[in-house]
Structures are given as structure tokens and as C-alpha cells.
Design a protein around this motif. Structure first.
Motif, PDB file in Angstrom:
ATOM      1  N   THR A  37       0.799  -1.232   0.000  1.00  0.00           N
ATOM      2  CA  THR A  37       0.000   0.000   0.000  1.00  0.00           C
ATOM      3  C   THR A  37       0.832   1.284   0.000  1.00  0.00           C
ATOM      4  OG1 THR A  37      -0.192   0.042   2.431  1.00  0.00           O
ATOM      5  CG2 THR A  37      -1.930  -1.127   1.188  1.00  0.00           C
ATOM      6  N   MET A  38       2.117   1.198   0.267  1.00  0.00           N
ATOM      7  CA  MET A  38       2.942   2.402   0.403  1.00  0.00           C
ATOM      8  C   MET A  38       2.854   3.269  -0.853  1.00  0.00           C
ATOM      9  SD  MET A  38       4.703   4.243   2.403  1.00  0.00           S
ATOM     10  CE  MET A  38       4.938   3.158   3.785  1.00  0.00           C
ATOM     11  N   GLY A  39       2.653   4.572  -0.619  1.00  0.00           N
ATOM     12  CA  GLY A  39       2.579   5.534  -1.712  1.00  0.00           C
ATOM     13  C   GLY A  39       1.217   5.629  -2.369  1.00  0.00           C
ATOM     14  N   CYS A  40       0.275   4.826  -1.920  1.00  0.00           N
ATOM     15  CA  CYS A  40      -1.060   4.793  -2.525  1.00  0.00           C
ATOM     16  C   CYS A  40      -2.121   5.256  -1.530  1.00  0.00           C
ATOM     17  CB  CYS A  40      -1.404   3.368  -2.963  1.00  0.00           C
ATOM     18  SG  CYS A  40      -0.277   2.690  -4.184  1.00  0.00           S
ATOM     19  N   PRO A  41      -3.227   5.806  -2.021  1.00  0.00           N
ATOM     20  CA  PRO A  41      -4.319   6.163  -1.125  1.00  0.00           C
ATOM     21  C   PRO A  41      -4.930   4.916  -0.482  1.00  0.00           C
ATOM     22  CG  PRO A  41      -4.609   7.186  -3.285  1.00  0.00           C
ATOM     23  CD  PRO A  41      -3.506   6.187  -3.407  1.00  0.00           C
ATOM     24  N   VAL A  42      -5.266   5.041   0.810  1.00  0.00           N
ATOM     25  CA  VAL A  42      -5.976   3.984   1.526  1.00  0.00           C
ATOM     26  C   VAL A  42      -7.309   4.547   1.997  1.00  0.00           C
ATOM     27  CG1 VAL A  42      -3.951   2.627   2.196  1.00  0.00           C
ATOM     28  CG2 VAL A  42      -4.713   4.482   3.683  1.00  0.00           C
ATOM     29  N   ILE A  43      -8.354   3.785   1.738  1.00  0.00           N
ATOM     30  CA  ILE A  43      -9.715   4.186   2.089  1.00  0.00           C
ATOM     31  C   ILE A  43     -10.219   3.259   3.177  1.00  0.00           C
ATOM     32  CG2 ILE A  43     -12.103   4.363   1.256  1.00  0.00           C
ATOM     33  CD1 ILE A  43     -10.905   4.945  -1.548  1.00  0.00           C
ATOM     34  N   MET A  44     -10.788   3.859   4.226  1.00  0.00           N
ATOM     35  CA  MET A  44     -11.315   3.053   5.331  1.00  0.00           C
ATOM     36  C   MET A  44     -12.551   3.720   5.902  1.00  0.00           C
ATOM     37  SD  MET A  44      -8.362   4.114   8.061  1.00  0.00           S
ATOM     38  CE  MET A  44      -7.245   4.797   6.838  1.00  0.00           C
ATOM     39  N   GLY A  45     -13.383   2.914   6.529  1.00  0.00           N
ATOM     40  CA  GLY A  45     -14.523   3.444   7.245  1.00  0.00           C
ATOM     41  C   GLY A  45     -14.091   4.049   8.569  1.00  0.00           C
ATOM     42  N   ARG A  46     -14.992   4.809   9.158  1.00  0.00           N
ATOM     43  CA  ARG A  46     -14.700   5.497  10.423  1.00  0.00           C
ATOM     44  C   ARG A  46     -14.304   4.528  11.517  1.00  0.00           C
ATOM     45  NH1 ARG A  46     -17.657   5.674  14.581  1.00  0.00           N
ATOM     46  NH2 ARG A  46     -19.535   5.096  13.456  1.00  0.00           N
ATOM     47  N   ARG A  47     -15.015   3.405  11.642  1.00  0.00           N
ATOM     48  CA  ARG A  47     -14.689   2.454  12.718  1.00  0.00           C
ATOM     49  C   ARG A  47     -13.314   1.826  12.525  1.00  0.00           C
ATOM     50  NH1 ARG A  47     -20.019  -0.931  12.936  1.00  0.00           N
ATOM     51  NH2 ARG A  47     -20.917   0.607  11.591  1.00  0.00           N
ATOM     52  N   PRO A  57       1.547   6.357   7.577  1.00  0.00           N
ATOM     53  CA  PRO A  57       2.502   7.222   6.885  1.00  0.00           C
ATOM     54  C   PRO A  57       2.771   6.789   5.450  1.00  0.00           C
ATOM     55  CG  PRO A  57       3.545   6.063   8.744  1.00  0.00           C
ATOM     56  CD  PRO A  57       2.117   5.655   8.704  1.00  0.00           C
ATOM     57  N   GLY A  58       3.062   7.778   4.604  1.00  0.00           N
ATOM     58  CA  GLY A  58       3.427   7.512   3.217  1.00  0.00           C
ATOM     59  C   GLY A  58       2.253   7.194   2.314  1.00  0.00           C
ATOM     60  N   ARG A  59       1.039   7.429   2.818  1.00  0.00           N
ATOM     61  CA  ARG A  59      -0.166   7.137   2.048  1.00  0.00           C
ATOM     62  C   ARG A  59      -1.201   8.235   2.288  1.00  0.00           C
ATOM     63  NH1 ARG A  59       0.726   1.418   4.758  1.00  0.00           N
ATOM     64  NH2 ARG A  59       1.915   2.884   5.985  1.00  0.00           N
ATOM     65  N   LEU A  60      -2.008   8.562   1.280  1.00  0.00           N
ATOM     66  CA  LEU A  60      -3.149   9.439   1.474  1.00  0.00           C
ATOM     67  C   LEU A  60      -4.193   8.632   2.233  1.00  0.00           C
ATOM     68  CD1 LEU A  60      -4.774  12.064   0.823  1.00  0.00           C
ATOM     69  CD2 LEU A  60      -5.598  10.857  -1.207  1.00  0.00           C
ATOM     70  N   ASN A  61      -4.571   9.080   3.427  1.00  0.00           N
ATOM     71  CA  ASN A  61      -5.529   8.378   4.284  1.00  0.00           C
ATOM     72  C   ASN A  61      -6.897   9.022   4.135  1.00  0.00           C
ATOM     73  OD1 ASN A  61      -3.954   6.754   6.918  1.00  0.00           O
ATOM     74  ND2 ASN A  61      -2.757   7.901   5.431  1.00  0.00           N
ATOM     75  N   ILE A  62      -7.879   8.261   3.683  1.00  0.00           N
ATOM     76  CA  ILE A  62      -9.240   8.759   3.496  1.00  0.00           C
ATOM     77  C   ILE A  62     -10.169   7.956   4.387  1.00  0.00           C
ATOM     78  CG2 ILE A  62     -11.120   9.159   1.858  1.00  0.00           C
ATOM     79  CD1 ILE A  62      -8.893   9.143  -0.371  1.00  0.00           C
ATOM     80  N   VAL A  63     -10.910   8.672   5.234  1.00  0.00           N
ATOM     81  CA  VAL A  63     -11.861   8.037   6.142  1.00  0.00           C
ATOM     82  C   VAL A  63     -13.271   8.410   5.694  1.00  0.00           C
ATOM     83  CG1 VAL A  63     -12.711   7.954   8.525  1.00  0.00           C
ATOM     84  CG2 VAL A  63     -10.245   8.002   8.066  1.00  0.00           C
ATOM     85  N   ILE A  64     -14.123   7.399   5.566  1.00  0.00           N
ATOM     86  CA  ILE A  64     -15.510   7.628   5.167  1.00  0.00           C
ATOM     87  C   ILE A  64     -16.375   7.718   6.420  1.00  0.00           C
ATOM     88  CG2 ILE A  64     -17.482   6.739   3.872  1.00  0.00           C
ATOM     89  CD1 ILE A  64     -15.399   5.140   2.179  1.00  0.00           C
ATOM     90  N   THR A  65     -17.096   8.822   6.518  1.00  0.00           N
ATOM     91  CA  THR A  65     -18.027   9.008   7.623  1.00  0.00           C
ATOM     92  C   THR A  65     -19.167   9.904   7.164  1.00  0.00           C
ATOM     93  OG1 THR A  65     -18.340   9.753   9.900  1.00  0.00           O
ATOM     94  CG2 THR A  65     -16.706  10.949   8.596  1.00  0.00           C
ATOM     95  N   ARG A  66     -20.346   9.644   7.681  1.00  0.00           N
ATOM     96  CA  ARG A  66     -21.495  10.507   7.392  1.00  0.00           C
ATOM     97  C   ARG A  66     -21.654  11.588   8.460  1.00  0.00           C
ATOM     98  NH1 ARG A  66     -25.428   5.873   6.975  1.00  0.00           N
ATOM     99  NH2 ARG A  66     -23.776   4.505   6.377  1.00  0.00           N
ATOM    100  N   GLN A  67     -20.820  11.545   9.486  1.00  0.00           N
ATOM    101  CA  GLN A  67     -20.878  12.552  10.555  1.00  0.00           C
ATOM    102  C   GLN A  67     -20.230  13.841  10.051  1.00  0.00           C
ATOM    103  OE1 GLN A  67     -19.162  11.010  14.156  1.00  0.00           O
ATOM    104  NE2 GLN A  67     -20.324   9.096  14.034  1.00  0.00           N
TER     105      GLN A  67
END
Length: 164
Positions: A37-47, A57-67
């Protein structure tokens, strides 16, 4: 065109979590996760994010939340949906990784080009299980096999599965 990847580790009985945590500590497996995953975006849910509440580190971290007023640590990008997360991620890299939880694995599977699946050599009683995905029309290859040792209680096998 971006490539959607799912990446997860599961027990032989498809367990992926106990009380909001991974049910194992496998440094060798985490090294594979990091390398892939290094250097790549990682998508995860809020929990999933709340399990560690830090930036990978070293990755675009995207968290999905409706809050709408959700507060995350600096370096976390928020999205209201998987689609919005994909749009953010596509601006950064050809490869996008969905890293959890179960709902987002299920939702993203129809869009997935590849799945990195680690099968941990254990049956674990937990409260979070990944579905049995149909890989019958996918090409599979073994990337790594690891035996248990003093730092890794369980052995595991890492598979790369590609559509087609």
C-alpha cells in the motif's frame, strides 16, 4: 484510469476482527500490507480508522463518515461516501486500496480489479467476518507464505487475485 484494490487479512473461518481490533499480531503480515500500500491512497470506514486513530505514513488516508462534524487527526481526509473517497483517491495514484471495514469491502468488491487476501492459518472466534467472495472467475497467485515464529503466532499465505 485508477485501479481499485481490496486488501485484508482473514482467518480460515473468515474472521477479521474481535472487539474492533485485529485478532492477531503478525509483524510479517503487516510488512506485506505496508509494502503493497505504500505511496497509494488507503480508504477506510470510520470504525476502522478509530481502531488506530493515526495516519498510516506515506499514504493518502481517506476516512468515510457521514458525521458532518467528525474530527480526525491532522493528515486524515474525510469523505461522505465510497464514491467521494474514490474521487479523492483517483487524483493521487493509479492504485487505490480499500482497507476496511466489512461494509466497505462488500460495497467495493464489484469495483475491485485486484484483491490482496492474507489467509491466516487459524480459526478465530470474533465478531467481524468478511464475506466469502466468489473468486471463481479471477486469476489467483501466491505472493508469500510465512510460517509461525517467535514474533508471529500464526502462519499465513498472501494471495493476489485479479479479475479475468
Amino acid at each position: 484510469m485508477s485501479r481499485v484494490n481490496l486488501i485484508y487479512a482473514r482467518a480460515k473461518n473468515y474472521c477479521i476482527g474481535v472487539d474492533g481490533k485485529l485478532p492477531w499480531h503478525l509483524p510479517k503480515e503487516f510488512s506485506w500490507f505496508k509494502k503493497i500500500t505504500m505511496g497509494c491512497p488507503v480508504i477506510m470506514g470510520r470504525r476502522t480508522y478509530e481502531d488506530h486513530k493515526s495516519v498510516l505514513p506515506g499514504r493518502l488516508n481517506i476516512v468515510i463518515t457521514r458525521q458532518k462534524d467528525y474530527q480526525a487527526v491532522e493528515g486524515i481526509h474525510l469523505a461522505a461516501s465510497l464514491e467521494e473517497a474514490f474521487e479523492l483517491a483517483k487524483k493521487e495514484s493509479e492504485d487505490i486500496f480499500v482497507i476496511g471495514g466489512v461494509h466497505f469491502f462488500q460495497t467495493a468488491f464489484p469495483f475491485a480489479d485486484r484483491v490482496f487476501e492474507t489467509v491466516v492459518d487459524a480459526e478465530i472466534d470474533g465478531d467481524s467476518y468478511i464475506p466469502t467472495f466468489d473468486f471463481s472467475q479471477w486469476q489467483s497467485s501466491e505472493l508469500a507464505v510465512s510460517e509461525p515464529d517467535e514474533k508471529n503466532r500464526y502462519g499465513f499465505t498472501v494471495y493476489e487475485r485479479k479479475r479475468g
